[in-house]
Design a protein around this motif. Structure first.
Motif, mmCIF file in Angstrom:
data_model
loop_
_atom_site.group_PDB
_atom_site.id
_atom_site.type_symbol
_atom_site.label_atom_id
_atom_site.label_comp_id
_atom_site.label_asym_id
_atom_site.label_seq_id
_atom_site.Cartn_x
_atom_site.Cartn_y
_atom_site.Cartn_z
ATOM 1 N N SER A 29 0.798 -1.216 0.000
ATOM 2 C CA SER A 29 0.000 0.000 0.000
ATOM 3 C C SER A 29 0.837 1.275 0.000
ATOM 4 C CB SER A 29 -0.947 0.002 1.207
ATOM 5 O OG SER A 29 -0.215 -0.025 2.415
ATOM 6 N N ASP A 30 1.944 1.288 0.730
ATOM 7 C CA ASP A 30 2.723 2.527 0.844
ATOM 8 C C ASP A 30 3.481 2.824 -0.444
ATOM 9 O OD1 ASP A 30 3.741 4.795 1.953
ATOM 10 O OD2 ASP A 30 4.540 3.843 3.744
ATOM 11 N N ILE A 31 4.331 1.912 -0.869
ATOM 12 C CA ILE A 31 5.091 2.126 -2.092
ATOM 13 C C ILE A 31 4.165 2.147 -3.308
ATOM 14 C CG2 ILE A 31 5.592 -0.317 -2.541
ATOM 15 C CD1 ILE A 31 8.357 0.488 -3.431
ATOM 16 N N GLY A 32 3.012 1.490 -3.193
ATOM 17 C CA GLY A 32 2.054 1.497 -4.294
ATOM 18 C C GLY A 32 1.467 2.865 -4.545
ATOM 19 N N ARG A 33 1.154 3.582 -3.455
ATOM 20 C CA ARG A 33 0.555 4.913 -3.593
ATOM 21 C C ARG A 33 1.557 5.952 -4.094
ATOM 22 N NH1 ARG A 33 -2.560 2.853 0.758
ATOM 23 N NH2 ARG A 33 -4.782 3.354 0.528
ATOM 24 N N THR A 34 2.827 5.688 -3.921
ATOM 25 C CA THR A 34 3.843 6.680 -4.296
ATOM 26 C C THR A 34 4.591 6.241 -5.552
ATOM 27 O OG1 THR A 34 5.349 5.629 -2.694
ATOM 28 C CG2 THR A 34 4.081 7.538 -1.954
ATOM 29 N N HIS A 35 5.599 5.403 -5.383
ATOM 30 C CA HIS A 35 6.497 5.070 -6.478
ATOM 31 C C HIS A 35 5.824 4.257 -7.593
ATOM 32 C CE1 HIS A 35 9.445 6.782 -3.902
ATOM 33 N NE2 HIS A 35 9.484 5.768 -3.059
ATOM 34 N N VAL A 36 5.010 3.265 -7.220
ATOM 35 C CA VAL A 36 4.359 2.464 -8.259
ATOM 36 C C VAL A 36 3.330 3.294 -9.011
ATOM 37 C CG1 VAL A 36 2.947 0.417 -8.714
ATOM 38 C CG2 VAL A 36 4.773 0.315 -7.002
ATOM 39 N N SER A 37 2.589 4.115 -8.283
ATOM 40 C CA SER A 37 1.621 4.996 -8.942
ATOM 41 C C SER A 37 2.313 5.937 -9.921
ATOM 42 C CB SER A 37 0.861 5.805 -7.892
ATOM 43 O OG SER A 37 -0.029 6.720 -8.495
ATOM 44 N N ALA A 38 3.471 6.482 -9.517
ATOM 45 C CA ALA A 38 4.226 7.365 -10.412
ATOM 46 C C ALA A 38 4.730 6.601 -11.630
ATOM 47 C CB ALA A 38 5.390 7.990 -9.660
ATOM 48 N N ALA A 39 5.175 5.353 -11.412
ATOM 49 C CA ALA A 39 5.653 4.538 -12.531
ATOM 50 C C ALA A 39 4.522 4.244 -13.506
ATOM 51 C CB ALA A 39 6.257 3.242 -12.007
ATOM 52 N N ILE A 40 3.335 3.990 -12.978
ATOM 53 C CA ILE A 40 2.177 3.736 -13.841
ATOM 54 C C ILE A 40 1.868 4.957 -14.697
ATOM 55 C CG2 ILE A 40 -0.324 3.411 -13.802
ATOM 56 C CD1 ILE A 40 0.097 1.485 -11.442
ATOM 57 N N SER A 41 1.912 6.129 -14.082
ATOM 58 C CA SER A 41 1.609 7.363 -14.831
ATOM 59 C C SER A 41 2.598 7.575 -15.972
ATOM 60 C CB SER A 41 1.628 8.563 -13.884
ATOM 61 O OG SER A 41 0.598 8.474 -12.929
ATOM 62 N N VAL B 13 10.286 -15.054 -10.264
ATOM 63 C CA VAL B 13 10.763 -13.936 -9.448
ATOM 64 C C VAL B 13 11.832 -13.146 -10.195
ATOM 65 C CG1 VAL B 13 11.860 -13.278 -7.281
ATOM 66 C CG2 VAL B 13 10.294 -15.233 -7.336
ATOM 67 N N ARG B 14 11.712 -11.834 -10.146
ATOM 68 C CA ARG B 14 12.754 -10.936 -10.640
ATOM 69 C C ARG B 14 13.220 -10.084 -9.470
ATOM 70 N NH1 ARG B 14 12.421 -6.759 -15.821
ATOM 71 N NH2 ARG B 14 14.358 -5.639 -15.405
ATOM 72 N N SER B 15 14.440 -10.276 -9.050
ATOM 73 C CA SER B 15 14.948 -9.583 -7.867
ATOM 74 C C SER B 15 15.276 -8.123 -8.175
ATOM 75 C CB SER B 15 16.201 -10.292 -7.345
ATOM 76 O OG SER B 15 16.768 -9.556 -6.278
ATOM 77 N N LEU B 16 14.900 -7.251 -7.242
ATOM 78 C CA LEU B 16 15.249 -5.833 -7.325
ATOM 79 C C LEU B 16 16.242 -5.453 -6.229
ATOM 80 C CD1 LEU B 16 11.744 -4.271 -8.118
ATOM 81 C CD2 LEU B 16 13.555 -4.942 -9.716
ATOM 82 N N GLY B 17 16.871 -6.464 -5.623
ATOM 83 C CA GLY B 17 17.913 -6.218 -4.648
ATOM 84 C C GLY B 17 17.379 -6.066 -3.233
ATOM 85 N N HIS C 20 10.045 -1.214 -16.643
ATOM 86 C CA HIS C 20 9.846 0.180 -16.246
ATOM 87 C C HIS C 20 9.927 0.318 -14.726
ATOM 88 C CE1 HIS C 20 8.498 4.267 -17.120
ATOM 89 N NE2 HIS C 20 7.657 4.169 -16.109
ATOM 90 N N LEU C 21 9.289 -0.601 -14.011
ATOM 91 C CA LEU C 21 9.337 -0.580 -12.548
ATOM 92 C C LEU C 21 10.762 -0.790 -12.035
ATOM 93 C CD1 LEU C 21 6.154 -2.617 -11.543
ATOM 94 C CD2 LEU C 21 6.652 -0.253 -10.892
ATOM 95 N N ALA C 22 11.462 -1.737 -12.662
ATOM 96 C CA ALA C 22 12.833 -2.033 -12.236
ATOM 97 C C ALA C 22 13.733 -0.815 -12.410
ATOM 98 C CB ALA C 22 13.380 -3.221 -13.027
ATOM 99 N N LEU C 23 13.577 -0.098 -13.521
ATOM 100 C CA LEU C 23 14.381 1.102 -13.751
ATOM 101 C C LEU C 23 14.059 2.180 -12.717
ATOM 102 C CD1 LEU C 23 14.357 1.409 -17.651
ATOM 103 C CD2 LEU C 23 16.325 0.920 -16.177
ATOM 104 N N LEU C 24 12.780 2.309 -12.385
ATOM 105 C CA LEU C 24 12.387 3.318 -11.400
ATOM 106 C C LEU C 24 12.993 3.003 -10.031
ATOM 107 C CD1 LEU C 24 9.097 5.107 -10.838
ATOM 108 C CD2 LEU C 24 9.907 3.676 -8.969
ATOM 109 N N ILE C 25 12.913 1.743 -9.600
ATOM 110 C CA ILE C 25 13.464 1.360 -8.297
ATOM 111 C C ILE C 25 14.977 1.551 -8.286
ATOM 112 C CG2 ILE C 25 13.801 -0.542 -6.685
ATOM 113 C CD1 ILE C 25 10.950 0.553 -6.778
ATOM 114 N N GLU C 26 15.619 1.197 -9.392
ATOM 115 C CA GLU C 26 17.076 1.387 -9.490
ATOM 116 C C GLU C 26 17.435 2.866 -9.368
ATOM 117 O OE1 GLU C 26 20.639 0.820 -12.800
ATOM 118 O OE2 GLU C 26 18.811 -0.363 -12.967
#
Length: 298
Positions: A99-111, A154-158, A287-293
């Motif tokens: 819920s937390d990262i979803g409302r911020t970083h994932v939501s931004a990545a979706i946009s 699974v795709r690891s993001l570290g 796209h998500l992986a690049l954003l987290i990186e």
């Protein structure tokens, strides 16, 4: 007609019933039932166990569900390439995130992703609990922690740093803990993950690790709410740095016990146990992986 009936079968599972699926696609319950029966006759198996109150997948239905999403996704990609060109992606994606990262970083990545691929639609399901790919009709999920279901891809993001933090207002009133055991004297904001209460906080590593069982007057199964409580000065929280870094930098939260860092938590992208994912899903994962990186480097 076979593909249309398979798509309707997916909609029945997603909506949890024949009537709900019918309302979604504009068909009567009778028509939906007839088309489901035709699909079961085609395969010669029962796909759904049906009662007056609920439906459940048979083993054959689960197999069809897992394979059908891949097949229908590839058909949509093929149609897009033929109609609009190879560089255009279209179709729906259903993603789950905490819920937390979803409302911020994932939501931004979706946009930003939708800005590049306007023919795609994305449904974001916010949940800090167990991911039921089949029951929730998910294409992709972002999750912290160890993966217990070995069938998932699974795709690891570290590893992501976790930290203990509190608002200045709380610390001004209650003081600052100097060592992990001091948390026993403080009001700690605790997360619940399903049946598991995350009230055993670990600090340090290996032989030097310290374990503290914390308690407090607020417990939630929603990470964003725990974050909100921390900002409001209600207590001390244990959060991923990805969630609270902006607040730490702005002084809205203060990191505590920095010399006793909690073990980092793995972050990964999960996929259902199918052979391949539609191109649109793979592109969103990239796209998500690049954003987290980028967040980690920032």
């Amino acid at each position: 007609m076979l593909l249309a009936n398979i798509a309707l079968f997916l909609k029945i599972v997603e909506k949890g019933g024949l009537a709900a699926a019918g309302r979604e696609v504009g068909l009567s319950s009778t028509t939906v039932s007839e088309r489901l029966a035709a699909l079961e006759t085609h395969f010669g198996v029962v796909l759904l166990n049906r009662t007056t109150r609920a439906i459940s997948l048979t083993d054959e239905g689960r197999t069809l569900l897992e394979g059908a999403k891949m097949v229908l996704g590839e058909v949509e990609d093929l149609e897009t390439r033929i109609r609009l060109g190879a560089q255009t992606l279209s179709g729906p994606i259903r993603i789950s995130a905490p819920s937390d990262i979803g409302r911020t970083h994932v939501s931004a990545a979706i946009s930003s992703f939708l800005a590049k691929h306007p023919a795609i639609s994305i449904e974001l399901v916010l949940s800090d609990g167990y991911v039921d790919f089949v029951g929730q009709g998910l294409d992709i999920a972002l999750r912290f922690g160890s993966v217990t279901d070995s069938s998932l891809r699974v795709r690891s993001l570290g590893l992501q740093r976790r930290l203990v933090c509190a608002a200045p207002a709380y610390l001004a009133k209650h003081g600052m803990p100097k060592k992990p055991v001091d948390l026993k004297k403080h009001n700690c904001l605790v997360m619940r993950f399903g049946a598991n209460l995350d009230n055993v906080w670990r600090f340090g590593a290996n032989a030097l690790q310290q374990i503290v069982t914390v308690r407090g007057d607020r417990i939630a199964n929603d990470g964003a709410l725990v974050h909100q409580w921390a900002l409001a000065g209600f207590g001390i929280s244990l959060k991923s740095e990805l969630d609270v870094r902006p607040d730490i930098l702005a002084g809205r939260l203060i990191e505590l016990l920095a010399d006793f860092s909690p073990p980092p938590a793995p972050l990964q992208i999960l996929f259902p146990p199918s052979r391949a994912q539609p191109k649109r899903v793979r592109e969103l994962a990239d796209h998500l992986a690049l954003l987290i990186e980028g967040l980690e480097q920032g």
